[in-house]
Write a protein that holds these residues in place. Structure first.
Motif, PDB file in Angstrom:
ATOM      1  N   ARG A  84       0.886  -1.126  -0.011  1.00  0.00           N
ATOM      2  CA  ARG A  84       0.060   0.056  -0.007  1.00  0.00           C
ATOM      3  C   ARG A  84       0.776   1.174  -0.195  1.00  0.00           C
ATOM      4  O   ARG A  84       0.507   2.306  -0.709  1.00  0.00           O
ATOM      5  CB  ARG A  84      -1.164  -0.050   1.192  1.00  0.00           C
ATOM      6  CG  ARG A  84      -2.017  -1.149   1.375  1.00  0.00           C
ATOM      7  CD  ARG A  84      -2.664  -1.096   2.640  1.00  0.00           C
ATOM      8  NE  ARG A  84      -3.350  -2.373   2.946  1.00  0.00           N
ATOM      9  CZ  ARG A  84      -3.792  -2.587   4.052  1.00  0.00           C
ATOM     10  NH1 ARG A  84      -3.864  -1.763   5.276  1.00  0.00           N
ATOM     11  NH2 ARG A  84      -4.263  -3.895   4.222  1.00  0.00           N
ATOM     12  N   ARG A  85       1.790   1.289   0.895  1.00  0.00           N
ATOM     13  CA  ARG A  85       2.838   2.351   0.872  1.00  0.00           C
ATOM     14  C   ARG A  85       3.418   2.653  -0.514  1.00  0.00           C
ATOM     15  O   ARG A  85       3.628   3.806  -0.947  1.00  0.00           O
ATOM     16  CB  ARG A  85       3.767   2.125   2.198  1.00  0.00           C
ATOM     17  CG  ARG A  85       5.110   3.353   1.928  1.00  0.00           C
ATOM     18  CD  ARG A  85       5.900   2.949   3.107  1.00  0.00           C
ATOM     19  NE  ARG A  85       6.854   4.154   3.240  1.00  0.00           N
ATOM     20  CZ  ARG A  85       6.848   5.570   3.754  1.00  0.00           C
ATOM     21  NH1 ARG A  85       5.621   5.556   4.160  1.00  0.00           N
ATOM     22  NH2 ARG A  85       7.654   6.076   3.771  1.00  0.00           N
ATOM     23  N   ALA A  95       1.258   4.264  -2.694  1.00  0.00           N
ATOM     24  CA  ALA A  95       0.867   5.523  -2.717  1.00  0.00           C
ATOM     25  C   ALA A  95       2.068   6.341  -2.969  1.00  0.00           C
ATOM     26  O   ALA A  95       1.698   7.539  -3.520  1.00  0.00           O
ATOM     27  CB  ALA A  95       0.738   5.756  -1.096  1.00  0.00           C
ATOM     28  N   TYR A 112      -1.406   7.959   1.659  1.00  0.00           N
ATOM     29  CA  TYR A 112      -1.582   6.557   2.475  1.00  0.00           C
ATOM     30  C   TYR A 112      -2.728   6.225   2.942  1.00  0.00           C
ATOM     31  O   TYR A 112      -3.582   7.040   3.421  1.00  0.00           O
ATOM     32  CB  TYR A 112      -0.447   6.932   3.558  1.00  0.00           C
ATOM     33  CG  TYR A 112       0.949   7.318   3.163  1.00  0.00           C
ATOM     34  CD1 TYR A 112       1.674   6.240   2.473  1.00  0.00           C
ATOM     35  CD2 TYR A 112       1.532   8.157   3.766  1.00  0.00           C
ATOM     36  CE1 TYR A 112       3.010   6.756   2.083  1.00  0.00           C
ATOM     37  CE2 TYR A 112       2.906   8.457   3.599  1.00  0.00           C
ATOM     38  CZ  TYR A 112       3.659   7.595   2.608  1.00  0.00           C
ATOM     39  OH  TYR A 112       4.904   8.150   2.349  1.00  0.00           O
ATOM     40  N   GLY A 137       1.429   5.856   8.178  1.00  0.00           N
ATOM     41  CA  GLY A 137       1.974   6.138   6.678  1.00  0.00           C
ATOM     42  C   GLY A 137       2.293   4.881   6.133  1.00  0.00           C
ATOM     43  O   GLY A 137       3.340   4.422   5.406  1.00  0.00           O
ATOM     44  N   ASP A 138       1.353   3.769   6.218  1.00  0.00           N
ATOM     45  CA  ASP A 138       1.463   2.412   5.780  1.00  0.00           C
ATOM     46  C   ASP A 138       2.749   1.979   5.953  1.00  0.00           C
ATOM     47  O   ASP A 138       3.499   1.055   4.924  1.00  0.00           O
ATOM     48  CB  ASP A 138       1.333   2.604   4.224  1.00  0.00           C
ATOM     49  CG  ASP A 138      -0.169   2.895   3.987  1.00  0.00           C
ATOM     50  OD1 ASP A 138      -1.157   2.817   5.017  1.00  0.00           O
ATOM     51  OD2 ASP A 138      -0.484   3.430   2.891  1.00  0.00           O
TER      52      ASP A 138
END
Length: 301
Positions: free
Chosen positions: A17-18, A21, A93, A99-100
């Motif tokens: 996911r981070r 993003a 995020y 912040g993932d």
């Protein structure tokens, strides 16, 4: 998969996911940099920021700060011109708290805990995540006492459950509520019907040694094994009883929790299973052995 593998997968999923993003943010900046006025503003802001840091006198610093403010205002106008805002310049995020990364203040973030629970549910084969203690509509006083005792066992690290009674009394609901409760507490859970479990025993018996070991290890290692509808399975000579006894015995030896439901009476359990299995099923020193009362809930609906 074991717990260490599950946690690693959860961290990996959050890390993806981070990365997504950051990649999306890079694409935004790349798009903005196709515009000459944006590139010039970005360059001038970097120069002004460096000048502010390198200022030798208060006058130079004040001038650099003023220049930075002017250029920042100009940047915001450019963002509006291109249909964006300041927020678009930062990675979006999924979890703002960490912040993932999976960790906030060096402790596991709630998003990591949620991802672990999601994976636990996916691994468990629980069909009804809505079957919970909180959602129960049980009204029978005796049954609610059984519910309370079952929940207490779920909340502990020890104790097994054997539920018996007629069809339609809510045994599967209670077992599923127990499974969901254990998942919410971070326990690994496997939910399986007695029929499917017995088919697994047969496949193990007919398979090679490596397959047999992998499957039996998985059944043994899971924190909570839930077996629904014991007694409905097809029995196989030299397979069903032997594998079931070995599984129950090994899980007891390792202190793992096993939750079972059956439509059979205690007498029928004694007749259908050999003494070694029966004694482990009804041992009230380690088990909650309880019968649910009432009418068939399926018919009443």
């Amino acid at each position: 998969m074991n717990k260490q593998q599950l946690v690693s997968l959860a961290i990996s999923n959050i890390g993806k996911r981070r990365t997504a993003a950051l990649d999306a943010n890079d694409r935004v900046l790349t798009t903005l940099r196709t515009h000459a006025d944006w590139r010039q503003n970005e360059h001038d802001l970097r120069v002004a920021t460096v000048a502010e840091v390198m200022s030798n006198t208060p006058e130079q610093k004040a001038q650099a700060i003023a220049q930075t403010k002017t250029l920042t205002a100009a940047r915001n106008k450019l963002l509006a011109k291109y249909g964006m805002s300041e927020a678009d310049l930062l990675p979006q995020y999924t979890c703002k708290k960490c912040g993932d990364t999976g960790y906030a203040d060096n402790t596991p973030c709630t998003c990591l805990q949620a991802e672990i629970r999601r994976l636990l549910i996916a691994e468990s084969d629980i069909l009804h995540t809505e079957y919970t203690f909180d959602n129960s509509t049980e009204t029978d006083e005796h049954n609610n006492k059984v519910y309370a005792r079952a929940k207490k066992i779920c909340d502990s690290q020890h104790g097994n459950i054997l539920l018996f009674g007629n069809v339609g009394l809510g045994k599967t609901y209670l077992l599923t509520a127990c499974a969901n409760r254990c998942v919410s507490l971070g326990k690994s859970v496997m939910f399986v019907t007695a029929y499917k479990l017995n088919q697994t025993f047969l496949e193990c018996h007919l398979g090679d040694l490596a397959t047999k070991q992998a499957v039996t290890d998985n059944l043994t290692d899971v924190d909570v094994l839930v077996i629904d509808d014991l007694g409905t399975e097809t029995t196989y000579k030299n397979v069903s009883a032997e594998y079931l006894f070995s599984l129950l015995n090994e899980r007891l030896a390792q202190g793992k929790q096993t939750f079972i439901s059956t439509n059979l009476t205690i007498g029928q359990l004694r007749d259908n299973y050999d003494e070694r299995i029966f004694s482990r099923l009804i041992d009230q020193k380690t088990n909650l052995v309880a019968q649910l009362n009432g009418a068939d809930k399926r018919m009443s609906k």
